[in-house]
Scaffold this active site. Structure first.
Site, short mmCIF file in Angstrom:
data_model
loop_
_atom_site.label_atom_id
_atom_site.label_comp_id
_atom_site.label_asym_id
_atom_site.label_seq_id
_atom_site.Cartn_x
_atom_site.Cartn_y
_atom_site.Cartn_z
N LYS A 70 -8.24 -12.06 10.29
CA LYS A 70 -9.43 -12.69 9.95
C LYS A 70 -9.12 -12.71 8.37
O LYS A 70 -9.60 -13.60 8.22
CB LYS A 70 -10.57 -10.76 9.73
CG LYS A 70 -10.33 -10.51 11.18
CD LYS A 70 -11.26 -9.33 10.52
CE LYS A 70 -10.74 -8.31 9.98
NZ LYS A 70 -9.27 -7.59 10.59
N THR A 72 -7.19 -14.78 7.74
CA THR A 72 -6.40 -16.47 6.89
C THR A 72 -7.76 -16.65 7.43
O THR A 72 -7.78 -18.19 7.18
CB THR A 72 -5.47 -16.49 8.41
OG1 THR A 72 -4.38 -15.38 7.77
CG2 THR A 72 -4.20 -17.83 8.55
N ARG A 93 -11.02 -8.40 0.56
CA ARG A 93 -10.80 -6.73 0.13
C ARG A 93 -9.18 -7.12 -0.70
O ARG A 93 -8.39 -8.41 -0.89
CB ARG A 93 -11.15 -6.03 0.75
CG ARG A 93 -11.98 -5.71 1.85
CD ARG A 93 -11.81 -4.35 2.42
NE ARG A 93 -11.67 -5.56 3.50
CZ ARG A 93 -10.19 -4.62 4.52
NH1 ARG A 93 -10.25 -3.68 4.45
NH2 ARG A 93 -9.39 -4.97 6.16
N LYS A 104 2.37 -4.27 8.10
CA LYS A 104 1.44 -5.31 8.21
C LYS A 104 2.20 -6.26 7.50
O LYS A 104 1.62 -7.40 7.85
CB LYS A 104 0.01 -4.94 7.99
CG LYS A 104 -0.66 -4.33 9.41
CD LYS A 104 -2.39 -4.44 8.92
CE LYS A 104 -2.96 -5.64 9.14
NZ LYS A 104 -4.50 -5.67 9.19
N ALA A 272 -11.25 0.15 7.40
CA ALA A 272 -12.57 0.48 7.55
C ALA A 272 -11.88 1.16 8.83
O ALA A 272 -13.16 1.83 9.59
CB ALA A 272 -12.61 -0.98 8.65
N PHE A 300 -10.77 -4.17 10.42
CA PHE A 300 -9.82 -4.54 11.75
C PHE A 300 -11.01 -4.69 12.55
O PHE A 300 -11.89 -6.03 12.40
CB PHE A 300 -9.96 -2.36 12.07
CG PHE A 300 -8.87 -2.10 11.23
CD1 PHE A 300 -7.50 -2.69 11.82
CD2 PHE A 300 -9.05 -0.89 10.66
CE1 PHE A 300 -6.71 -1.82 11.11
CE2 PHE A 300 -8.10 -0.36 9.83
CZ PHE A 300 -6.63 -0.96 9.88
N PHE A 381 -2.13 -19.52 18.33
CA PHE A 381 -0.45 -19.35 18.02
C PHE A 381 -0.05 -20.44 18.61
O PHE A 381 -0.79 -20.89 19.81
CB PHE A 381 -0.53 -18.13 18.49
CG PHE A 381 -0.15 -16.84 17.99
CD1 PHE A 381 0.83 -15.56 16.90
CD2 PHE A 381 -1.95 -16.47 17.05
CE1 PHE A 381 -0.07 -14.92 16.34
CE2 PHE A 381 -2.46 -15.29 16.47
CZ PHE A 381 -1.14 -14.89 15.51
N TRP A 409 -3.72 -21.77 9.98
CA TRP A 409 -2.41 -21.09 9.60
C TRP A 409 -2.06 -22.25 9.06
O TRP A 409 -1.10 -22.56 7.88
CB TRP A 409 -1.96 -19.85 10.77
CG TRP A 409 -0.52 -19.20 9.80
CD1 TRP A 409 -0.27 -18.27 9.39
CD2 TRP A 409 0.83 -19.55 9.82
NE1 TRP A 409 1.00 -17.91 9.18
CE2 TRP A 409 1.69 -18.59 8.98
CE3 TRP A 409 0.87 -21.16 10.12
CZ2 TRP A 409 2.71 -19.18 9.58
CZ3 TRP A 409 2.64 -21.66 10.24
CH2 TRP A 409 3.64 -20.56 9.67
#
Length: 556
Positions: A70, A72, A93, A104, A272, A300, A381, A409
């Site tokens: 999210k 990214t 955030r 993560k 969240a 999330f 990806f 990305w």
């Protein structure tokens, strides 16, 4: 292939004064934190000479343990909007040290769609979280000191609800006994710690629009109950002025930049799954004054972050989003469709098709519950195959959605231009009938059940005796008319993390209900969700290092 931190360290950073000038902020308005970070004054969000821009929310499908990108996509979309000639800004955030050192890793975006300086943002930043922790723990110290010094407010030590906090995943601190060592060292009692991002102080800072409002909310914090069952507040402990003083600088939003030199405001960071999952109201309102398009994210999946963004943050701050981007990855959808985690890189059209209902439930909620325009961002990806992408896009089209392939990305803003054009189209041409999922005036149980039925897809809600008792007490104290913040697993629509996809015929169990009177919401805890996470078997911290020249490696 370079890691995220290697990409960030090899990209030149522009002095923050130049970034500020892109959105019309003069040097005198900046409070510099080195060359590349600055605090902004609260006056910007109240500048009536500036027109508010449009607000774009980036949310996601139900995530896997590694996240779905999210942040990214948020950064890449903001860069893409600027590349096609729009004045844009990201509103994000701040990362918590818990996940940075836990599972993560860093949380400043990834690849060529990052906010920088990423090491600073991920590690301490401008000290906001430390200030929040200090204010939280000052209140805890003053509470225990009040009891030690005679307990004039008749606080029942068995009914203290306020915990200390630390911004670290540390399961050892979940439940402790303190005050040991004799009379001079305090009153022995059961206690515990929350992670800082779960502190009510974090929520209060993120939902306040001024120092005055911050103090008002701090004064309403309920820290305990008296022997007579009366709520005891931070205001009654005379702690508010000192707490607000500790937060004087933390309340100001932080200006940084993306790798492509697009302005970004990074401020506040509640989770969240255990809190409301959005950056600060001050940051969002400031960003809206500075750009035509503000792109923000909520934590999330959309059942958590987006629902709370709408029902708590937008309700509290009077915000109206213009459109929503739902981030999906083929890898996660295959997991929801039954593919083994070890085989997510293998083409599996059957698992993908079975997992897509998870995406469709989220997008249906955005369109039909909250009544907002919606686009799906397919965060690509390297292992995604053309056949998988085509299948997902076809299903999106069949359901009235545009599934836009994004490669931010790998390509930065260039990889998000198609998404940016669709966002602009939605903002300008699609009907926006934004509404909340429930009426705040409804009963506590009806509000919880409305979220469970309308957003999660549950068919029943049960309550433990403790939860029923909590609700009765809240109603007796006149605190039932607040929004609901549900704390539950992020890995499922249900309260069971093993129920993947879009489960049907399930019930959720509310085991406890507590009040965050200062933040202005009621927290309903589901399942075994905890407000102090633990580290995994091999934490990310084991891979982080620093060399003699101060260069950090292994952060992400």
């Amino acid at each position: 292939m370079k890691t995220d931190i290697e990409i960030a360290q090899s990209t030149p950073i522009i002095p923050i004064e130049e970034i500020a000038s892109l959105v019309g902020i003069e040097r005198d308005f900046l409070e510099l934190h080195g060359k590349y970070k600055a605090k902004l004054p609260l006056s910007i969000m109240n500048d009536d000479t500036r027109k508010n821009g449009k607000l774009i929310l980036v949310t996601a499908i139900t995530p896997t343990s590694s996240g779905e990108g999210k942040t990214t996509v948020t950064v890449g979309l903001t860069d893409a909007l600027r590349k096609i000639g729009k004045k844009s800004i990201a509103a994000l955030r701040e990362p918590s040290l818990g996940p940075v050192f836990g599972v993560k890793g860093g949380a400043a975006g990834g690849g060529y769609a990052q906010v920088v300086p990423m090491e600073d943002i991920n590690l301490h930043f401008t000290g906001d979280f430390h200030a929040i922790g200090a204010a939280n723990n000052l209140l805890a110290a003053m509470l225990d000191n009040h009891i030690q010094q005679g307990n004039e407010l008749r606080i029942d030590v068995r009914r203290i609800t306020w915990k200390r906090c630390v911004d670290m995943n540390d399961r050892q601190l979940r439940n402790i006994i303190d005050g040991l060592g004799g009379k001079a060292h305090g009153v022995p009692r059961e206690d515990g710690f929350d992670i800082t991002v779960a502190s009510e102080i974090m929520a209060i800072l993120c939902l306040s629009s001024s120092i005055t409002e911050l103090k008002e909310r701090l004064s309403r914090i309920i820290v305990a109950y008296s022997y007579e069952g009366k709520p005891v507040t931070a205001g009654e402990l005379n702690a508010v002025g000192a707490m607000a003083s500790l937060l004087k600088e933390a309340v100001k939003p932080n200006l940084v930049q993306t790798l492509e030199g697009t302005p970004a405001i990074v401020h506040g960071g509640p989770f969240a799954n255990i809190a409301h999952g959005c950056n600060s109201v001050i940051a969002t309102k400031t960003a809206l004054k500075l750009a035509d398009y503000t792109v923000t994210e909520a934590g999330f999946g959309a059942d958590l972050g987006a629902e709370k963004f709408f029902d708590i943050k937008c309700r509290t701050a009077g915000l109206t989003p213009s459109c929503v981007v739902v981030v999906a990855t083929i890898r996660a959808l295959k997991l929801h469709g039954g593919a083994a985690k070890a085989h997510l890189s293998n083409e599996n059209l059957d698992a993908l098709e079975k997992g897509i209902p998870n995406l469709l439930r989220h997008t249906s909620n955005i369109k039909n519950v909250f009544k907002l325009p919606c686009v799906v961002a397919i965060n690509r990806f390297p292992s995604d195959t053309d056949a998988e992408i085509k299948l997902l896009q076809n299903v999106c089209n069949e359901n009235g959605l545009n599934g836009i392939l994004t490669t931010v990305w790998a390509d930065g803003g260039l990889g998000g231009e198609a998404l940016a054009r669709e966002v602009i189209r939605l903002c300008e041409n699609e009907t926006n009938n934004f509404s909340f999922s429930y009426s705040v005036d409804d009963t506590i149980k009806n509000k919880i059940e409305t979220i469970a039925f309308r957003v999660y897809g549950a068919n029943a809600v049960t309550y433990t005796p403790e939860a029923d008792k909590d609700i009765t007490q809240l109603n007796e104290n006149g605190l039932g008319g607040l929004p609901i913040c549900i704390a539950k697993t992020q890995y499922s629509f249900s309260d069971d993390p093993t129920k993947l996809g879009a489960p049907l015929d399930f019930q959720i169990t509310v085991r406890k209900v507590k009040i965050s009177a200062g933040a202005g919401f009621i927290v309903a805890l589901l399942g075994d969700i905890m407000t102090m996470p633990g580290l995994p078997k091999v934490p990310a911290a084991e891979k982080i290092d620093i060399d003699e020249n101060g260069v950090i490696s292994g952060l992400f």
